[in-house]
Design a protein around this motif. Structure first.
Motif, short mmCIF file in Angstrom:
data_model
loop_
_atom_site.label_atom_id
_atom_site.label_comp_id
_atom_site.label_asym_id
_atom_site.label_seq_id
_atom_site.Cartn_x
_atom_site.Cartn_y
_atom_site.Cartn_z
N GLU A 1 0.82 -1.07 0.09
CA GLU A 1 0.15 0.01 0.05
C GLU A 1 0.86 0.82 0.14
OE1 GLU A 1 -3.10 -0.40 3.51
OE2 GLU A 1 -3.26 -2.05 2.88
N PRO A 2 1.27 1.71 -1.46
CA PRO A 2 2.38 2.72 -0.94
C PRO A 2 2.05 4.07 -0.80
CG PRO A 2 2.88 1.25 -2.97
CD PRO A 2 1.18 0.73 -2.33
N LEU B 1 4.30 5.86 2.49
CA LEU B 1 4.12 6.81 2.92
C LEU B 1 3.66 8.11 3.45
CD1 LEU B 1 6.44 7.10 -1.00
CD2 LEU B 1 6.70 5.97 0.94
N SER B 2 2.49 8.27 3.72
CA SER B 2 2.17 9.30 3.82
C SER B 2 1.75 8.65 5.06
CB SER B 2 0.87 8.92 3.73
OG SER B 2 -0.39 8.13 3.92
N THR B 3 2.56 7.64 6.05
CA THR B 3 2.13 7.06 7.55
C THR B 3 3.04 8.69 8.58
OG1 THR B 3 2.48 5.21 7.35
CG2 THR B 3 2.79 5.43 9.49
N PRO B 4 2.42 9.01 9.05
CA PRO B 4 2.94 10.22 10.02
C PRO B 4 4.13 10.10 10.57
CG PRO B 4 0.82 10.20 10.87
CD PRO B 4 0.78 8.67 9.92
N THR C 1 -0.98 -12.86 -7.77
CA THR C 1 -2.26 -11.66 -7.68
C THR C 1 -2.35 -11.06 -7.15
OG1 THR C 1 -2.34 -13.18 -5.80
CG2 THR C 1 -3.09 -14.22 -7.49
N GLU C 2 -1.12 -10.71 -6.07
CA GLU C 2 -0.80 -9.60 -5.11
C GLU C 2 -0.52 -7.99 -6.33
OE1 GLU C 2 -0.35 -10.76 -0.76
OE2 GLU C 2 1.22 -11.27 -2.33
N LYS C 3 -0.27 -7.83 -7.13
CA LYS C 3 0.11 -7.31 -7.95
C LYS C 3 1.73 -6.05 -7.12
CE LYS C 3 -4.53 -6.49 -9.72
NZ LYS C 3 -5.53 -5.67 -9.77
N TYR D 1 5.03 3.54 -5.75
CA TYR D 1 6.72 3.47 -5.52
C TYR D 1 7.54 4.96 -6.25
CZ TYR D 1 6.22 0.89 -1.16
OH TYR D 1 5.35 0.27 0.27
N ARG D 2 7.30 4.64 -7.29
CA ARG D 2 8.42 4.85 -8.67
C ARG D 2 7.24 6.59 -8.71
NH1 ARG D 2 7.52 2.88 -13.21
NH2 ARG D 2 6.17 3.94 -13.60
#
Length: 241
Positions: free
Chosen positions: A108-109, A113-116, A142-144, A152-153
């Motif tokens: 869950e990019p 990256l938004s995790t405080p 299947t989890e892509k 992320y890029r």
């Protein structure tokens, strides 16, 4: 992704993996050595902040130690979705003001990256080093995983780097390890050179490109023919233009 813990079941996995690859765990040392060379490369190139995804528990010769040996001011965030990693990691790094551990799912990019604790610790408007060291082969198609790495890029600043190492189909013996992972953990997927290279779409590969790990900017001459520990992984380092 949750890093494998070292309980009785894990020792069973290790024993079966060692039976499939009787190299005394040398492949893990080869992978760790590549981490050191690549993190030093990024730090010397001016990267001062790193995100280590699926990191597991910090132990020895980890990303923060390698990066801070080059630049003492380097900041490192370890990310894992195992709460035990969070608890123990924070205890191990309690005296460090330049290294933190956060709990998040690497698939869950945007959330990662938004995790405080991460967003408030790093300046994501500046280049960062993203590390997926021996992690993505635990993620099924299947989890892509390719889509996650591509996201992320998109989110990282130009000049950021991606380091990725992955179990490879190159050696026929590798199938033994895949079978162990599937039987004991229910997950694990080897991929071809083309599939591994595809994780670097949109990045400019640092020479020599996607290679067996001993061949990536080695500190000493590579001995050929390589044994299974050298052939097991493919990996590389790419820079976002």
């Amino acid at each position: 992704m949750t890093r494998i813990r070292h309980g009785a079941a894990d020792r069973g996995v290790a024993a079966q993996a060692q039976a499939a690859f009787p190299d005394g765990g040398k492949a893990a040392h080869v992978n760790r050595a590549l981490l050191g060379r690549a993190v030093r490369y990024m730090a010397r190139a001016g990267i001062t902040q790193f995100i280590d995804l699926g990191s597991g528990l910090p132990t020895v010769r980890n990303t923060h130690e390698i990066a801070q040996a080059v630049n003492p001011g380097a900041r490192v965030v370890y990310v894992d979705n195992d709460p035990i990693v969070l608890a123990h990691g924070r205890a191990l790094l309690a005296d460090s003001d330049s290294t933190v551990v956060v709990t998040a799912d690497l698939l869950e990019p945007d959330a990662v990256l938004s995790t405080p604790d991460l967003a408030g610790f790093l300046d994501l408007s500046r280049p960062a080093g993203l590390i997926l060291n021996a992690v993505v082969h635990h993620v099924l198609d299947t989890e892509k995983p390719h889509e996650a790495v591509a996201r992320y890029r998109e989110l990282l600043a130009p000049g950021s780097y991606l380091l990725l190492t992955h179990f490879s189909e190159y050696s026929p013996q590798a199938r033994g390890l895949e079978e162990v992972l599937l039987r004991m953990l229910g997950r694990g997927q080897l991929r071809s050179r083309a599939e591994i290279t595809a994780f670097f779409d949109g990045f400019v590969l640092v020479p020599p490109g996607i290679v067996h790990l001993p061949e990536w900017n080695p500190d000493e001459a590579v001995k050929y023919p390589m044994d299974i520990s050298g052939l097991l992984f493919l990996g590389g380092l790419g820079r976002k233009p």
